[in-house]
Motif scaffolding. Structure first.
Motif, short mmCIF file in Angstrom:
data_model
loop_
_atom_site.label_atom_id
_atom_site.label_comp_id
_atom_site.label_asym_id
_atom_site.label_seq_id
_atom_site.Cartn_x
_atom_site.Cartn_y
_atom_site.Cartn_z
N ILE A 186 2.09 -18.69 28.53
CA ILE A 186 2.23 -17.38 29.16
C ILE A 186 0.97 -17.11 29.96
CG2 ILE A 186 2.56 -14.92 28.75
CD1 ILE A 186 3.86 -15.68 26.06
N VAL A 187 1.14 -16.88 31.26
CA VAL A 187 0.01 -16.66 32.15
C VAL A 187 0.12 -15.25 32.73
CG1 VAL A 187 -1.28 -17.50 34.14
CG2 VAL A 187 0.05 -19.10 32.76
N THR A 188 -0.87 -14.41 32.46
CA THR A 188 -0.86 -13.04 32.96
C THR A 188 -2.12 -12.77 33.79
OG1 THR A 188 0.40 -12.29 31.04
CG2 THR A 188 -0.79 -10.60 32.29
N ALA A 189 -1.91 -12.16 34.97
CA ALA A 189 -3.02 -11.78 35.87
C ALA A 189 -3.93 -12.95 36.18
CB ALA A 189 -3.80 -10.61 35.28
N ALA A 190 -3.34 -14.08 36.52
CA ALA A 190 -4.13 -15.29 36.80
C ALA A 190 -5.16 -15.02 37.91
CB ALA A 190 -3.21 -16.43 37.21
N GLY A 191 -6.38 -15.46 37.69
CA GLY A 191 -7.43 -15.34 38.70
C GLY A 191 -8.19 -14.04 38.68
N SER A 192 -7.73 -13.08 37.90
CA SER A 192 -8.42 -11.78 37.85
C SER A 192 -9.30 -11.71 36.61
CB SER A 192 -7.40 -10.64 37.82
OG SER A 192 -6.80 -10.56 36.54
N SER A 193 -10.06 -10.62 36.52
CA SER A 193 -10.91 -10.44 35.34
C SER A 193 -10.08 -10.17 34.09
CB SER A 193 -11.88 -9.28 35.58
OG SER A 193 -11.17 -8.10 35.90
N GLN A 194 -8.80 -9.77 34.30
CA GLN A 194 -7.89 -9.54 33.17
C GLN A 194 -7.03 -10.76 32.84
OE1 GLN A 194 -7.84 -6.89 35.76
NE2 GLN A 194 -9.54 -6.09 34.55
N GLN A 195 -7.38 -11.91 33.39
CA GLN A 195 -6.58 -13.12 33.17
C GLN A 195 -6.41 -13.39 31.68
OE1 GLN A 195 -7.25 -16.84 35.50
NE2 GLN A 195 -7.76 -17.75 33.53
N HIS A 196 -5.16 -13.66 31.31
CA HIS A 196 -4.86 -13.96 29.91
C HIS A 196 -3.90 -15.13 29.85
CE1 HIS A 196 -4.30 -13.25 25.65
NE2 HIS A 196 -2.99 -13.21 25.81
N ILE A 197 -4.29 -16.17 29.14
CA ILE A 197 -3.46 -17.37 29.01
C ILE A 197 -3.25 -17.64 27.53
CG2 ILE A 197 -3.33 -19.87 29.43
CD1 ILE A 197 -5.03 -19.46 31.89
N LYS A 198 -1.96 -17.84 27.17
CA LYS A 198 -1.65 -18.07 25.77
C LYS A 198 -0.52 -19.09 25.65
CE LYS A 198 -0.52 -15.72 21.42
NZ LYS A 198 -0.25 -14.41 20.78
N GLU A 199 -0.74 -20.12 24.87
CA GLU A 199 0.29 -21.13 24.63
C GLU A 199 1.06 -20.75 23.36
OE1 GLU A 199 -0.09 -25.41 23.01
OE2 GLU A 199 -0.29 -25.63 25.19
N VAL A 200 2.39 -20.79 23.46
CA VAL A 200 3.22 -20.42 22.32
C VAL A 200 4.40 -21.37 22.21
CG1 VAL A 200 2.63 -17.97 22.45
CG2 VAL A 200 4.64 -18.83 23.68
N PRO A 201 4.98 -21.52 21.01
CA PRO A 201 6.25 -22.25 20.92
C PRO A 201 7.32 -21.41 21.61
CG PRO A 201 5.70 -21.28 18.80
CD PRO A 201 4.52 -21.06 19.69
N LEU A 202 8.30 -22.07 22.18
CA LEU A 202 9.32 -21.40 22.98
C LEU A 202 9.98 -20.23 22.24
CD1 LEU A 202 10.93 -21.28 25.56
CD2 LEU A 202 12.37 -23.15 24.72
N TYR A 203 10.25 -20.40 20.95
CA TYR A 203 10.97 -19.36 20.21
C TYR A 203 10.17 -18.06 20.09
CZ TYR A 203 8.23 -20.74 16.07
OH TYR A 203 7.22 -21.02 15.19
N GLU A 204 8.84 -18.10 20.36
CA GLU A 204 8.01 -16.91 20.26
C GLU A 204 7.76 -16.26 21.62
OE1 GLU A 204 4.35 -17.61 18.24
OE2 GLU A 204 5.31 -18.02 16.30
N LEU A 205 8.39 -16.78 22.67
CA LEU A 205 8.09 -16.32 24.03
C LEU A 205 8.28 -14.81 24.19
CD1 LEU A 205 7.35 -16.91 26.96
CD2 LEU A 205 9.74 -17.53 27.37
N ASP A 206 9.34 -14.25 23.64
CA ASP A 206 9.61 -12.83 23.83
C ASP A 206 8.95 -11.95 22.77
OD1 ASP A 206 11.20 -13.86 21.86
OD2 ASP A 206 13.02 -12.81 22.47
N ARG A 207 8.10 -12.54 21.96
CA ARG A 207 7.38 -11.76 20.95
C ARG A 207 5.97 -11.39 21.42
NH1 ARG A 207 8.93 -15.55 15.70
NH2 ARG A 207 11.19 -15.62 16.11
#
Length: 489
Positions: A186-207
């Motif tokens: 899951i990649v959120t706000a890539a390149g910004s100061s709020q960039q957040h990257i998190k690897e998860v198993p597929l079944y947890e994607l919507d959690r």
């Protein structure tokens, strides 16, 4: 007089990444419109700019096509008597439906549409994930994601995963192709100061609670080929390898003619599985039939004559052509009209080869009972048929009498065989009037006979008896027991 719309991109990150030219344009514009104000740059510049945002349109409509249409309508209305600036997240020409609509509709109506720069979120995402798209890359929209479009042997980036409901839809779509525990990022706000990257198993994607309008989902390339065995392209590659230079000697020796018997065998085994209503067996036998089709296509490709693409294209074109009531404007009332249209279209297609008889269209490779059924069916279409089923029954009785007479005369076996064939042919005709396919009917009886005779064998084994030592009456009694069990079941 129509005016000018200048479209700019706000980039994927915060203010430090914004090009100076775009910064000047949005801070000096007196008629600035935003697709959404939910962007880091707008938060930072909130006191320096005057704007009108379209977030309320998203809140009022569930259908995104309607949202985009209303935004474009509003922009064209505002630009009718003044120059305006329209700012969108990322780059205007990357995953921006409203921009595409403006380019098409606006220019058609005489507006001047100018697209200026902006940093795409794709560049920032590549950098954040440290991936090289030259290895194969696919960008897809979460809102229109289809399982069959995914190219999972390359990098896949799914954009517009803006809330948990969309994330859930993405998860379920990916689960059609990948294991539940496949690792995605899951990649959120890539390149910004709020960039957040998190690897998860597929079944947890919507959690994941950090999902927002700057979120994308990255699916890394599938390295384990077995995970893609369900895809047709993988199966095609397997068959190609079997016939390749380092493949299987048996597969490499096969020809269209040598495989004929296997195709027939596999079709009959599939029919058996259907008759048994055994789903697992059906899956296996359908796979075996598919193997035969792909093997023939691979032989055609190896010989430079045709490929599986030609086979699929030909049948796809035929299905569209022969279903004008589905893919065209033809209107039909019922199945009979569908079949009539099918035959009419089929006749127009079959100009070559020239046939002497209408019966020539019945395949000579069909089993005799099925061929009799189709010969009668073809003849009936031009009126060569008994008007009522009662008359077909009379024909059966007539043929049985002739068969009995031949037996009494005790002539040679050839004549007896021909008369017996006439009886079978007449019975097929009766079945046809009741819409009974003879091969299917006989296959059902064969299975019934097998099951009941197997019951006799099992009972004999339970009592330590040999069938040859049992009387016909004893076996017939067991047969009737099996018959009763059939009816009760």
């Amino acid at each position: 007089m129509a005016k000018k719309i200048t479209i700019v991109g706000l980039g994927a990150g915060d203010l430090q990444q914004l090009p100076f030219g775009v910064y000047q344009l949005i801070t000096k514009s007196v008629h600035l419109f935003l697709r959404t104000k939910e962007h880091p740059i707008i938060v930072e510049l909130n006191n320096e700019i005057r704007y009108e945002a379209f977030d309320s349109i998203y809140e009022e409509n569930d259908d995104f096509d309607e949202v985009y249409r209303k935004i474009v309508e509003t922009l064209l209305e505002k630009a009718a008597d003044q120059d305006i600036v329209y700012a969108v997240p990322g780059h205007p020409l990357v995953a921006e439906k409203t921009v595409q609509l403006l380019l098409n509709n606006g220019r058609e109506k005489g507006y001047t549409i100018v697209v200026q720069g902006g940093q795409s979120f794709i560049d920032s995402t590549f950098q954040a994930l440290e991936i090289d798209p030259i290895e194969g890359f696919q960008l897809v929209d979460a809102l229109t994601l289809k399982s069959e479009q995914l190219q999972l042997n390359g990098h896949v980036l799914i954009t517009q995963v803006y809330d948990q409901m969309v994330a859930s839809d993405v998860k379920l779509t990916l689960m059609e192709q990948l294991p539940d525990d496949y690792r995605v990022t899951i990649v959120t706000a890539a390149g910004s100061s709020q960039q957040h990257i998190k690897e998860v198993p597929l079944y947890e994607l919507d959690r994941e609670t950090s999902v927002n309008n700057l979120t994308s989902v990255y699916v890394p390339p599938v390295k384990n080929n077995e995970l893609l065995y369900h895809q047709f392209t993988s199966f095609r590659q397997i068959v190609a390898e079997l016939r390749g230079p380092d493949g299987c000697p048996w597969d490499k020796e096969q020809t269209h003619h040598s495989l004929k018997r296997y195709l027939i065998e596999e079709c009959y085994e599939l029919l058996e599985a259907i008759e048994e209503e055994d789903i697992d067996h059906m899956i296996e036998e359908l796979g075996d039939v598919l193997l035969q089709v792909v093997l023939h296509a691979q032989i055609g490709e190896d010989d430079g004559m045709f490929s599986i693409d030609d086979v699929i294209r030909a049948v796809a074109e035929k299905m569209v052509r022969r279903h004008p009531h589905v893919f065209g404007e033809t209107v039909v009332q019922d199945t009979n009209e569908v079949l009539a249209n099918w035959e009419e279209i089929k006749q127009k297609e079959k100009e070559l080869p020239i046939r002497i008889s209408i019966l020539d269209s019945v395949s000579s490779a069909l089993p005799a009972l099925s061929k009799a059924f189709h010969l009668q069916k073809k003849a009936a279409k031009v009126g060569f048929d008994w008007p009522t089923v009662d008359e077909t029954w009379e024909k059966v009785k007539e043929e049985i009498t002739e068969f009995e007479d031949e037996l009494k005369l005790n002539t040679n076996d050839h004549y007896i065989m021909k008369e017996f064939g006439d009886v079978l042919f007449a019975l097929v005709n009766v079945g046809r009037h009741y819409h009974i396919e003879p091969e299917e009917a006989l296959a059902s009886t064969n299975k019934k006979f097998y099951d009941r005779f197997r019951y006799i064998e099992k009972k004999a084994e339970e009592h330590n008896l040999k069938l040859q030592d049992m009387s016909l009456e004893e076996m017939d009694q067991l047969w009737n027991e099996a018959k009763k069990i059939d009816k009760e079941g």
